[in-house]
Scaffold this motif. Structure first.
Motif, PDB file in Angstrom:
ATOM      1  N   ILE A   1      42.138  46.380  36.906  1.00 54.46           N
ATOM      2  CA  ILE A   1      42.064  44.972  36.080  1.00 54.46           C
ATOM      3  C   ILE A   1      42.245  46.543  34.465  1.00 54.46           C
ATOM      4  N   SER A   2      42.894  45.455  33.296  1.00 57.63           N
ATOM      5  CA  SER A   2      43.556  46.453  32.968  1.00 57.63           C
ATOM      6  C   SER A   2      43.201  45.932  30.905  1.00 57.63           C
ATOM      7  N   VAL A   3      43.411  46.417  30.088  1.00 58.73           N
ATOM      8  CA  VAL A   3      43.899  45.786  28.604  1.00 58.73           C
ATOM      9  C   VAL A   3      44.484  46.635  27.817  1.00 58.73           C
ATOM     10  N   ASP A   4      45.050  45.467  27.171  1.00 55.95           N
ATOM     11  CA  ASP A   4      46.631  45.271  26.113  1.00 55.95           C
ATOM     12  C   ASP A   4      46.039  45.121  25.010  1.00 55.95           C
ATOM     13  N   THR A   5      45.251  46.376  24.040  1.00 59.42           N
ATOM     14  CA  THR A   5      45.013  45.744  23.075  1.00 59.42           C
ATOM     15  C   THR A   5      46.474  45.664  21.583  1.00 59.42           C
ATOM     16  N   SER A   6      47.198  45.999  21.636  1.00 62.66           N
ATOM     17  CA  SER A   6      48.125  45.486  21.023  1.00 62.66           C
ATOM     18  C   SER A   6      49.013  44.016  21.612  1.00 62.66           C
ATOM     19  N   LYS A   7      48.481  43.728  21.740  1.00 61.15           N
ATOM     20  CA  LYS A   7      48.807  41.780  22.745  1.00 61.15           C
ATOM     21  C   LYS A   7      47.624  41.039  23.078  1.00 61.15           C
ATOM     22  N   ASN A   8      46.544  41.725  22.559  1.00 61.22           N
ATOM     23  CA  ASN A   8      44.983  41.557  22.211  1.00 61.22           C
ATOM     24  C   ASN A   8      45.026  40.373  23.805  1.00 61.22           C
ATOM     25  N   GLN A   9      44.946  41.121  24.873  1.00 59.70           N
ATOM     26  CA  GLN A   9      44.950  40.611  26.195  1.00 59.70           C
ATOM     27  C   GLN A   9      44.396  41.704  27.049  1.00 59.70           C
ATOM     28  N   PHE A  10      43.490  41.044  28.527  1.00 55.47           N
ATOM     29  CA  PHE A  10      43.683  41.670  29.033  1.00 55.47           C
ATOM     30  C   PHE A  10      43.944  40.776  30.650  1.00 55.47           C
ATOM     31  N   SER A  11      44.348  41.984  31.501  1.00 52.95           N
ATOM     32  CA  SER A  11      44.251  41.509  32.987  1.00 52.95           C
ATOM     33  C   SER A  11      44.171  41.510  34.287  1.00 52.95           C
ATOM     34  N   LEU A  12      44.264  40.946  35.164  1.00 51.45           N
ATOM     35  CA  LEU A  12      44.067  40.540  36.682  1.00 51.45           C
ATOM     36  C   LEU A  12      44.394  40.782  37.557  1.00 51.45           C
ATOM     37  N   LYS A  13      44.922  42.125  38.376  1.00 49.17           N
ATOM     38  CA  LYS A  13      45.131  42.124  40.000  1.00 49.17           C
ATOM     39  C   LYS A  13      44.510  42.049  41.036  1.00 49.17           C
ATOM     40  N   LEU A  14      45.262  41.920  42.001  1.00 51.57           N
ATOM     41  CA  LEU A  14      43.872  41.417  43.268  1.00 51.57           C
ATOM     42  C   LEU A  14      45.425  41.433  44.118  1.00 51.57           C
ATOM     43  N   SER A  15      45.353  43.051  44.451  1.00 51.73           N
ATOM     44  CA  SER A  15      46.318  42.984  46.252  1.00 51.73           C
ATOM     45  C   SER A  15      45.835  41.625  46.880  1.00 51.73           C
ATOM     46  N   SER A  16      47.453  42.527  48.319  1.00 49.12           N
ATOM     47  CA  SER A  16      46.480  41.610  49.618  1.00 49.12           C
ATOM     48  C   SER A  16      45.513  40.473  49.924  1.00 49.12           C
ATOM     49  N   VAL A  17      45.858  39.903  48.300  1.00 48.65           N
ATOM     50  CA  VAL A  17      45.478  38.477  49.052  1.00 48.65           C
ATOM     51  C   VAL A  17      45.278  37.849  50.376  1.00 48.65           C
ATOM     52  N   THR A  18      44.355  37.021  50.327  1.00 41.38           N
ATOM     53  CA  THR A  18      44.086  36.238  52.129  1.00 41.38           C
ATOM     54  C   THR A  18      43.527  34.382  52.052  1.00 41.38           C
ATOM     55  N   ALA A  19      43.476  33.554  52.528  1.00 43.03           N
ATOM     56  CA  ALA A  19      43.125  32.868  51.704  1.00 43.03           C
ATOM     57  C   ALA A  19      42.203  32.125  51.133  1.00 43.03           C
ATOM     58  N   ALA A  20      41.123  33.443  51.948  1.00 39.99           N
ATOM     59  CA  ALA A  20      39.527  33.564  51.480  1.00 39.99           C
ATOM     60  C   ALA A  20      39.679  34.580  49.674  1.00 39.99           C
ATOM     61  N   ASP A  21      40.817  34.715  49.204  1.00 38.30           N
ATOM     62  CA  ASP A  21      40.928  34.958  47.603  1.00 38.30           C
ATOM     63  C   ASP A  21      40.850  33.646  47.052  1.00 38.30           C
ATOM     64  N   THR A  22      41.315  32.451  47.551  1.00 35.76           N
ATOM     65  CA  THR A  22      41.996  30.822  47.158  1.00 35.76           C
ATOM     66  C   THR A  22      40.859  30.889  45.851  1.00 35.76           C
ATOM     67  N   ALA A  23      40.834  29.951  44.725  1.00 34.62           N
ATOM     68  CA  ALA A  23      39.560  30.066  43.913  1.00 34.62           C
ATOM     69  C   ALA A  23      39.634  29.527  42.142  1.00 34.62           C
ATOM     70  N   ILE A  24      38.869  29.256  41.624  1.00 32.88           N
ATOM     71  CA  ILE A  24      39.099  29.005  40.571  1.00 32.88           C
ATOM     72  C   ILE A  24      38.633  30.451  39.638  1.00 32.88           C
ATOM     73  N   TYR A  25      39.904  31.689  38.672  1.00 34.03           N
ATOM     74  CA  TYR A  25      39.182  32.353  37.945  1.00 34.03           C
ATOM     75  C   TYR A  25      39.551  32.548  36.806  1.00 34.03           C
ATOM     76  N   TYR A  26      38.012  32.940  36.224  1.00 39.49           N
ATOM     77  CA  TYR A  26      37.826  32.665  35.101  1.00 39.49           C
ATOM     78  C   TYR A  26      37.758  33.861  34.418  1.00 39.49           C
ATOM     79  N   CYS A  27      37.922  33.628  33.116  1.00 39.01           N
ATOM     80  CA  CYS A  27      37.961  34.740  32.272  1.00 39.01           C
ATOM     81  C   CYS A  27      36.402  34.809  31.315  1.00 39.01           C
ATOM     82  N   ALA A  28      36.638  35.833  31.164  1.00 37.51           N
ATOM     83  CA  ALA A  28      34.802  35.863  30.205  1.00 37.51           C
ATOM     84  C   ALA A  28      34.471  36.937  29.058  1.00 37.51           C
TER      85      ALA A  28
END
Lengths: 108, 122
Positions: free
Chosen positions: B71-98
């Protein structure tokens, strides 16, 4: 990891009735670090209560939280039609933060 | 009024990296009283906290996912990000930021994005 067990799984009630939802933690939560959320179909969860009993901004006073240690309760005083939803508890006393499996409050 | 909006691909192939961004509007990711988190929900199931970040870059991850999450943050863009590697079917989901409160020993999630569905499939 702290496991939260919610009961019952489903609660069938009529509008106007009182709802009592339970959340039990696998170990004692320090300083009542527990929150409750409401989730309606197709929507994100909404924070109702934090610190076990403090209502979040804009939450009606028919929602009340109580409990400490390992046993917590969310009470909905008189169910309104918009209250039928799934409710989750969440602990933030010990990382990783964990959620219960949810209690569905459905119309009887 | 603070709002969060997730964005990113809705379909990711197995073994690849899932990448999502959360854009914050009506407020700043640099508020000192808040963390910014990611939570996911498999279809028809419950909620799982993935991790959180402070504007300084301090991160907190769920140990069950820690080896695959960034997880990283870019204060200049007022954003934060998620990277999840080596995904499988078990990672299928609704992803929420909060937004996660970080004052008075309270770490509840008080404002949520609408969520974005990510399916892992070839």
């Amino acid at each position: 990891e702290i496991v939260l067990t919610q009961s019952p799984g489903t609660l069938s009630l009529s509008p106007g009735e009182r709802a009592t939802l339970s959340c039990r933690a696998s170990q004692s939560l320090s300083s009542s670090y527990l929150a409750w959320y409401q989730q309606k179909p197709g929507q994100a969860p909404r924070l109702l209560v934090y610190g076990a009993f403090s209502r979040a901004t804009g939450i009606p006073d028919r929602f009340s939280g109580s409990g400490s240690g390992t046993d917590f309760t969310l009470t909905i005083g008189r169910l309104e039609p918009e209250d039928f939803a799934v409710y989750y508890c969440q602990q933030y006393g010990t990382s990783p933060w964990t959620f219960g499996q949810g209690t569905k409050v459905e119309i009887k | 009024q603070l709002q969060l909006q997730e964005s990113g691909p809705g379909l990711v192939k197995p073994s690849e990296t899932l990448s999502l961004t959360c854009t914050v509007s009506g407020g700043s990711v640099t508020y000192s009283s808040y963390y910014w988190g990611w939570i996911r929900q498999p279809p028809g199931k419950g909620l799982e906290w993935i991790g959180s970040i402070y504007y300084s870059g301090d991160t907190y991850y769920n140990p069950s996912l820690k080896s695959r999450v960034t997880i990283s943050v870019d204060t200049s863009k007022n954003q934060f990000s998620l990277k999840l590697s080596s995904v499988t079917a078990a990672d299928t989901a609704i992803y929420y930021c909060a937004r996660q409160i970080a004052v008075a020993d309270t770490y509840a999630f008080d404002i949520w994005g609408q969520g974005t569905m990510v399916t892992v499939s070839s």
